[in-house]
Design a protein around this motif. Structure first.
Motif, short mmCIF file in Angstrom:
data_model
loop_
_atom_site.label_atom_id
_atom_site.label_comp_id
_atom_site.label_asym_id
_atom_site.label_seq_id
_atom_site.Cartn_x
_atom_site.Cartn_y
_atom_site.Cartn_z
N ASP A 207 -7.42 -3.81 -4.16
CA ASP A 207 -7.97 -2.78 -3.28
C ASP A 207 -8.15 -1.51 -4.10
OD1 ASP A 207 -5.43 -1.74 -3.60
OD2 ASP A 207 -4.94 -1.69 -1.47
N GLY A 208 -8.46 -0.41 -3.44
CA GLY A 208 -8.72 0.84 -4.15
C GLY A 208 -7.51 1.43 -4.82
N GLU A 253 -19.85 -12.93 -2.40
CA GLU A 253 -20.77 -13.32 -3.46
C GLU A 253 -20.53 -12.44 -4.68
OE1 GLU A 253 -22.83 -15.74 -3.71
OE2 GLU A 253 -22.91 -16.51 -1.65
N LEU A 254 -20.09 -13.05 -5.77
CA LEU A 254 -19.82 -12.31 -6.99
C LEU A 254 -21.12 -11.94 -7.68
CD1 LEU A 254 -16.85 -14.17 -8.70
CD2 LEU A 254 -16.80 -11.91 -7.66
N GLY A 284 -13.35 -6.90 -9.36
CA GLY A 284 -13.55 -5.52 -8.93
C GLY A 284 -12.61 -5.10 -7.82
N ARG A 285 -12.92 -3.98 -7.20
CA ARG A 285 -12.09 -3.39 -6.15
C ARG A 285 -12.79 -3.51 -4.81
NH1 ARG A 285 -11.88 -1.09 -10.88
NH2 ARG A 285 -9.86 -0.51 -11.81
N LEU A 286 -12.05 -3.94 -3.80
CA LEU A 286 -12.59 -4.13 -2.46
C LEU A 286 -12.09 -3.03 -1.54
CD1 LEU A 286 -11.94 -7.98 -2.06
CD2 LEU A 286 -13.98 -6.86 -2.98
N ASP A 287 -12.98 -2.48 -0.75
CA ASP A 287 -12.51 -1.52 0.25
C ASP A 287 -11.96 -2.28 1.46
OD1 ASP A 287 -14.69 -2.36 1.85
OD2 ASP A 287 -15.97 -0.73 1.11
N GLU A 288 -11.37 -1.54 2.40
CA GLU A 288 -10.69 -2.19 3.52
C GLU A 288 -11.65 -3.02 4.36
OE1 GLU A 288 -8.34 0.41 5.86
OE2 GLU A 288 -6.76 0.56 4.36
N ALA A 289 -12.87 -2.56 4.50
CA ALA A 289 -13.84 -3.30 5.31
C ALA A 289 -14.16 -4.66 4.68
CB ALA A 289 -15.13 -2.48 5.47
N VAL A 306 -2.47 -7.97 0.71
CA VAL A 306 -2.68 -6.95 -0.30
C VAL A 306 -1.35 -6.23 -0.48
CG1 VAL A 306 -4.01 -4.94 -0.99
CG2 VAL A 306 -5.05 -6.68 0.48
N LEU A 307 -0.74 -6.35 -1.68
CA LEU A 307 0.59 -5.79 -1.91
C LEU A 307 0.64 -5.13 -3.27
CD1 LEU A 307 2.85 -8.79 -0.77
CD2 LEU A 307 2.46 -6.67 0.49
#
Length: 347
Positions: A207-208, A253-254, A284-289, A306-307
């Motif tokens: 995540d971020g 999709e990467l 990469g980094r995924l946002d919460e959505a 996510v930890l």
């Protein structure tokens, strides 16, 4: 949103139903039966290619008029919790087999998530009842040592394992170097003498806040929490595997180009008979959505978490956590990791 437990695992009742719901298998159950047999009966699990081939063959044999008989117990998610499989064959009529038909039980298997509920015994009992109604006798069985008590409780007896013959491999043939005496084998024979390894490709998402995103597997007590990814299919390149597995397991999709974070190697062991070699790419980094929109395949995973890195330590085997830590450090430093101790267990 609680990003540490986005997809809750299903809660199973601790008490088993008094009479498991056993039903006759249909051709649609063939691949599920093959997967249970591969994972929990065979000494060496089948490859994906052989699971597909065996499943197609069994589907035809489970159709009306076929020689396969099976009983199954369904899990709530639509997969198979347990199965019992027999194949019927012709024999010469005699007092022990007046109908001229006999059978061999090839598999009784229950997924670990549904054991100790009587599912396997119920499936085997129903299978034997069906064979008896068809006047199929005698019934033999392939019995792993761990299942001996289950079969004896159903009336099987005896202790001698069946004998088996396989055709011997042809002798090695090759070109002899007249100067050195070295034998140069044809490529296909030389290939049989070298180390065998399976390949995989995985993707690290965070995540971020640089917290790793992992999936909980429903099929592997050995590796409960996993990076997105999986085993390479025949003909695939590692990045192609990563893209396919990411789409299948998460719906993401990467995009390219691929960025390598780590090369991973593991020695074979009791849990898997081959060496394991794989690549881990940066997703990469995924946002919460985007994390919330992850679509799991229930046949493989039932939860996303996510930890922070250290919160993962008590949830994973030491070698899995060490690999995760090395991959995350490679992301932080920009230097790809070489991790060669992801060995399979010895117990």
């Amino acid at each position: 949103m609680n990003s540490e437990a986005l997809h809750a695992r299903p809660q199973h009742s601790g008490s088993a139903p008094s009479k498991p719901a056993v039903r006759p298998a249909t051709p649609a159950d063939a691949e599920g039966i093959v997967r249970l047999r591969s994972a929990f009966v065979l000494g060496e699990p089948l490859t994906r290619e052989w699971i597909a081939r065996s499943g197609a063959g069994l589907a035809a044999r489970l159709a009306p008029g076929g020689d396969a008989r099976a009983r199954v117990v369904d899990a709530p998610d639509g997969t198979l919790a347990s199965c019992a499989l027999a194949l019927v064959h012709s024999v010469l009529p005699e007092p022990a087999s007046p109908s001229g038909r006999a059978a061999r039980v090839h598999a009784v298997a229950t997924h670990p998530s549904w054991r100790r509920r009587g599912f396997g015994q119920a499936a085997l009992t129903a299978l034997l009842g069906g064979l008896r109604a068809e006047r199929v006798s005698p019934v033999d069985a392939d019995v792993p040592g761990a299942a001996a008590a289950l079969f004896r409780a159903s009336g099987f007896c005896g202790s001698l394992a069946p004998m088996r013959m396989t055709w011997p491999e042809p002798p090695l043939r090759g070109r002899v170097d007249e100067k050195t005496g070295h034998v140069w084998l044809p490529p296909e024979q030389y290939a049989e003498t070298v180390m065998k390894a399976t390949g995989f490709a995985c993707v690290l998402f965070t995540d971020g806040r640089e917290r790793p995103v992992q999936l909980h597997g429903v099929y592997s007590p050995t590796h409960p929490w996993q990076l997105v990814g999986g085993t390479m299919d025949p003909g695939e390149r590692p990045w192609e595997t990563a893209v396919r597995e990411c789409r299948e397991e998460t719906g993401i999709e990467l995009g390219g180009p691929p960025k390598l974070l780590a090369t991973v190697y593991g020695l074979p062991g009791a849990e898997w008979p081959y060496s394991t070699m794989g690549l881990v790419f940066d997703g990469g980094r995924l946002d919460e959505a985007r994390i919330r929109d992850i679509r799991l395949d229930p046949r493989e995973h039932d939860e996303v978490r996510v930890l922070p890195l250290e919160r993962w330590r008590p949830l994973m085997p030491p070698r899995d956590f060490a690999r995760l830590r090395a991959v995350l450090e490679a992301r932080r430093t920009g230097v790809a990791a070489y991790f060669d101790t992801w060995d399979w267990g010895t117990q």
